[in-house]
Design a protein around this motif. Structure first.
Motif, PDB file in Angstrom:
ATOM      1  N   HIS A 122       0.856  -1.194   0.000  1.00 10.41           N
ATOM      2  CA  HIS A 122       0.000   0.000   0.000  1.00 10.41           C
ATOM      3  C   HIS A 122       0.887   1.237   0.000  1.00 10.41           C
ATOM      4  O   HIS A 122       2.111   1.140   0.050  1.00 10.41           O
ATOM      5  N   ASP A 181       0.929   5.328   1.889  1.00 11.81           N
ATOM      6  CA  ASP A 181       0.295   6.229   2.842  1.00 11.81           C
ATOM      7  C   ASP A 181       0.421   7.659   2.311  1.00 11.81           C
ATOM      8  O   ASP A 181       1.312   7.955   1.520  1.00 11.81           O
ATOM      9  N   HIS A 212       4.859   0.461  -0.141  1.00 14.52           N
ATOM     10  CA  HIS A 212       5.628  -0.414   0.743  1.00 14.52           C
ATOM     11  C   HIS A 212       4.803  -1.617   1.174  1.00 14.52           C
ATOM     12  O   HIS A 212       3.580  -1.564   1.199  1.00 14.52           O
TER      13      HIS A 212
END
Ligand code: SIN
Ligand code: CO
Length: 385
Positions: free
Chosen positions: A137, A139, A198
């Motif tokens: 994903h 962020d 990551h």
């Protein structure tokens, strides 16, 4: 903080070098950022926090093999029995804002104050059983991923294709293309700028601390600041009523007069014209404490003469004209302003510094003590070290 001195936490870079070369720009892997790192909270202590209904926690469980993996998400609180057994592979427990709950984690957070407090969000702690992770994903925020216990394999990449897998309760990249891979041991730390993809997978049981930073969204910030300005307008702006001596007789009575539109536009421009009001409202907004924070006065009847320190949940900021604490603004000048800013920067004032406050500033800090925003300083800080 001495921003030009090399820090082991940043792999020998000074905060100034780190901010210039890496912050918000590119990842940095720091081996042994904290040499000999031991987890600040044992696994069981983390589970105890996850059982509390005033603490935000999530459980992520992986299902299926690596070729076709899916994720399940549950929100806490979790009794110990509602969590999977430690021996079961592929699950992660994430506990938010542990820095507000534990003094040792708060001390860890303090080491990152080379970044402005207005950017700091929280320290999240995750426990993962073998193979556990929250999937590939990205962020929206900067984050330092500190390995606190065990090993975790991180794969990271710049990832252009930000499409997400459909039907998942978490944001999982549909087609993650890792470019680098590292195994982090306890004490190692990986800094990632926003939107850097990551995927961290536990090699055996592990715990990871995410020191996360918030970056306000422009629309959300405008909404909050405008709301704050709106609440303060009656005091800040002289009242002026619409006048229309030039209004002609109208044959379309339902049509809004152009002059009234211009009047509304002027009203808004005037409301935003006051830079002081804007800056004050921004500071009040940024210093709002986190939603889950409750303050408890512990030292009522004690004055500030022994020195004071900030409560863990207190957010204190300042600008050129105001000091902001937990959503409120205060004006100070001269020596008081200097001392109160010192309190905001170092999070404490010792007895000697408190003795230099004016009577009215000492009274104000006394009120903050009564609210539980401050506490009496423990004796080890009284030397002002
Ligand atoms: C984790 O600690 O498991 C997740 C941290 C992250 O990927 O941001
Ligand atoms: Co992440």
């Amino acid at each position: 903080m001495q921003v030009d001195l090399p820090l082991p936490l940043l792999g020998g870079l000074s905060p100034a070098q780190f901010m210039k070369r890496y912050w918000h720009k590119k990842p940095l892997l720091i081996r042994q950022a904290i040499p000999g790192m031991q987890p600040l909270l044992e696994r069981n202590a983390l589970m105890d926090l996850a059982a509390r209904d005033d603490v935000q926690s999530r459980l992520v469980i992986q299902q299926g093999d690596t070729a076709k993996q899916s994720w399940r998400l549950r929100h806490g609180p979790f009794t110990r029995r509602s969590l999977p057994p430690f021996k079961q592979a592929g699950w992660t427990l994430l506990v938010q804002s542990v820095d507000l709950l534990d003094a040792r984690v708060q001390d860890l957070r303090e080491q990152f104050r080379f970044v402005p407090d207005a950017r700091l969000d929280d320290v999240m702690i995750s426990y993962a059983s073998d193979g556990g992770g929250v999937g590939p994903h990205f962020d929206s925020y900067d984050v330092f991923l500190l390995q606190a216990q065990g090993q975790r394999r991180w794969r990271i990449g710049r990832q252009k294709d930000l499409r997400l897998q459909e039907g998942m309760p978490l944001k999982i990249l549909a087609d993650f293309t890792p470019e680098q891979e590292f195994v982090l041991e306890a004490g190692d730390m990986l800094y990632l700028p926003p939107r850097y993809a990551h995927d961290g997978v536990a090699k055996g049981e592990c715990m990871t601390y995410s020191i996360g930073f918030r970056a306000p969204d422009q629309v959300e910030l405008a909404q909050s600041v405008l709301q704050g300005i709106a609440e303060q307008l009656t005091d800040a702006m002289p009242s002026k009523r619409y006048r229309d001596p030039g209004q002609t007789a109208c044959d379309r009575p339902a049509q809004i007069p152009l002059a009234m539109q211009a009047f509304a536009r002027d009203a808004l421009t005037n409301a935003l014209r006051d830079p002081d009001l804007l800056a004050r409202t921004l500071g009040e907004h940024l210093s709002e404490p986190a939603a889950a924070v409750w303050f408890h006065a512990q030292d009522v009847a004690c004055g500030v003469q022994h020195g004071v320190r900030l409560d863990r949940g207190t957010r204190m900021l300042y600008d050129e004209h105001y000091v902001f604490i937990n959503g409120e603004s205060f004006q100070a000048s001269g020596r008081d302003a200097q001392l109160v800013r010192q309190l905001a920067d170092s999070h404490y004032l010792d007895a000697r510094q408190c003795a230099r406050l004016s009577a009215s500033a000492a009274r104000l800090l006394g009120q903050w003590l009564d609210c539980g925003w401050l506490h009496v300083l423990e004796s080890d800080k009284t030397l002002g070290l």
